[in-house]
Design a protein around this motif. Sequence first.
Motif, PDB file in Angstrom:
ATOM      1  N   ARG A 294       0.726   6.436   7.191  1.00  0.00           N
ATOM      2  CA  ARG A 294       0.416   6.161   5.837  1.00  0.00           C
ATOM      3  C   ARG A 294       0.222   7.804   5.313  1.00  0.00           C
ATOM      4  O   ARG A 294       0.695   7.855   3.922  1.00  0.00           O
ATOM      5  CB  ARG A 294      -0.848   5.610   5.792  1.00  0.00           C
ATOM      6  N   PHE A 335       4.506   3.306  -1.642  1.00  0.00           N
ATOM      7  CA  PHE A 335       3.023   4.219  -1.570  1.00  0.00           C
ATOM      8  C   PHE A 335       3.300   5.160  -2.615  1.00  0.00           C
ATOM      9  O   PHE A 335       4.256   5.601  -3.145  1.00  0.00           O
ATOM     10  CB  PHE A 335       3.357   4.891  -0.025  1.00  0.00           C
ATOM     11  N   ASN A 485       3.687  -2.770   4.966  1.00  0.00           N
ATOM     12  CA  ASN A 485       2.527  -1.935   5.181  1.00  0.00           C
ATOM     13  C   ASN A 485       2.301  -1.448   6.562  1.00  0.00           C
ATOM     14  O   ASN A 485       1.119  -0.549   6.698  1.00  0.00           O
ATOM     15  CB  ASN A 485       1.296  -3.278   4.972  1.00  0.00           C
TER      16      ASN A 485
END
Length: 535
Positions: A294, A335, A485
């Motif tokens: 992430r 993102f 995700n």
Amino acid sequence: MKRILPAVFALLFFTSCGDGIKKTAAPDSAEPSYGDYFVTSSIGDASYLNPILATDNASGSINGLIFNGLVKYDKNLKITADLADSWEISDNGLAVTFHLRKNVLWHDGAPFTSDDVKFTYERLIDPEVKTPFGSDYALIKKLETPDKHTVKVTYKETFAPALESWMMGIVPRHIFQGSDFNSSPANRRPVGTGPFVFKEWKTDEKIVLESNKNYFEGRPYIDRYIFRIIPDQSVEFLELRNRSIDEMSLTPDQWNAYKEFFSAYNKFRYPAFQYVYMGFNLYNPFFSDIRVRRALAHALNKNEIINGVLLGMGKPATGPFPPQSWAYNSEVKDFEYSPEKAREILFSLGWRTEKDGYLHKDGKVFEFTIMTNQGNKIRSLSAEIIQSQLKAVGIKANIRIIEWSSFIHQFIDKHNFDAVILGWNLSRDPDQFAIWNSAQTKEGQYNFVGYSNPEVDRLLENGRRVFDLKKRERIYREIHAKIFNDIPYIFLYYPEALPVVHKRFKNVEAAPAGIGWNFHKWWVPANEQKYMLTR
């Protein structure tokens, strides 16, 4: 992609157009002529001239001219007859009966029969065969051949992409029987039923095919198809400017070159049904932590890549389905590009910036290698931009460019990488079981990053089990969101296809299926032919 289609959709040249076609070459009204060569090129050589074993675009483009499936797409992406001239679906979708064309011959003169279909099926489900396509045939309960021209396939349960799965090229039983399928000489000297016959293969130089005069849809007008291996897109472009190749897929900067460079070529521009990504080796403890992935996602500015490398000819990607697909989930939000968030996440994991400007933890620098294939200028430039963006947050990213065949067989297939930049050309049906299912991780299979999510496994199976389009749409849009995700890849961009084709070729028709859907019907007027076939 779900499969590298065993039809002529494997290269950008043959990728479906969708909307936004910028240029077309109208079909010519004159009488077609036989003769001439078609010379194309690829930055990488083929691996297997066998549709069951091939996993790369170079192999797929050749296999699509040599082999046929039972069915294929027509110009409008509707499933139509190929080796099967008709079929019936019965038992509430659990059974498909194919009626095969009669008088179809293999290139060596042997008759094509239902025995070949059965043999192909048996190889696809054989655990010893190194194929990524076996999952499409695992739900078959039985395959029967009541006579030489009938095949009945019965499924254990509903399988929505059943018909499309039979676009797989059928291989000849009499050629392979009794030999090791994975290492058979026929994988380099193929015998098919398709419009072109194998002539020669000089490794890393060229593959040559000749027209099949006994082709069941009629002899192709073009006498010879030459597939040259030119491992650099810049050199390819020089060859195009010298008019020594008849087609190539341009990079955006090449597309914008001087108009006089293309005076002899028709240019096409349309959204490609594909995406490009940076994938992580999830077997590597370094990337097994989703928080690390992430942070990397926040560190990347995709628009810088799209504007700087693609020159605006693409869109940011958010998942495994492009915007043209009914499976695309427009509610998935990318993102945020935020180096601050990236550093914040990494600091929370114990990484600290040292004097050299890089992040360190437990005496080790945050360092990994991004690999991509030789000759693809867009991917190598993308890697350089990613390298710079990661350096800005303290990550040391090295770049390694590797020759295509070695890249696939020594690194991808062996899970011998940290991160890779690659792309998937996609089938129109959104079934991507082969890419994302947790069981599809063996050597040569498509889930080489090692992605595993039991919920996605369940959704992938459910997506195959229902015919109702609305229900499938909900399933695949949920898959889109979940995979995004989970960040097994950072989905970089959806590119545009930018092929050019020499103007002497007639009947080049842009359609939803692309510009190569009718390649065997392309022709060159006698007074414009450049080459003469010699034997």
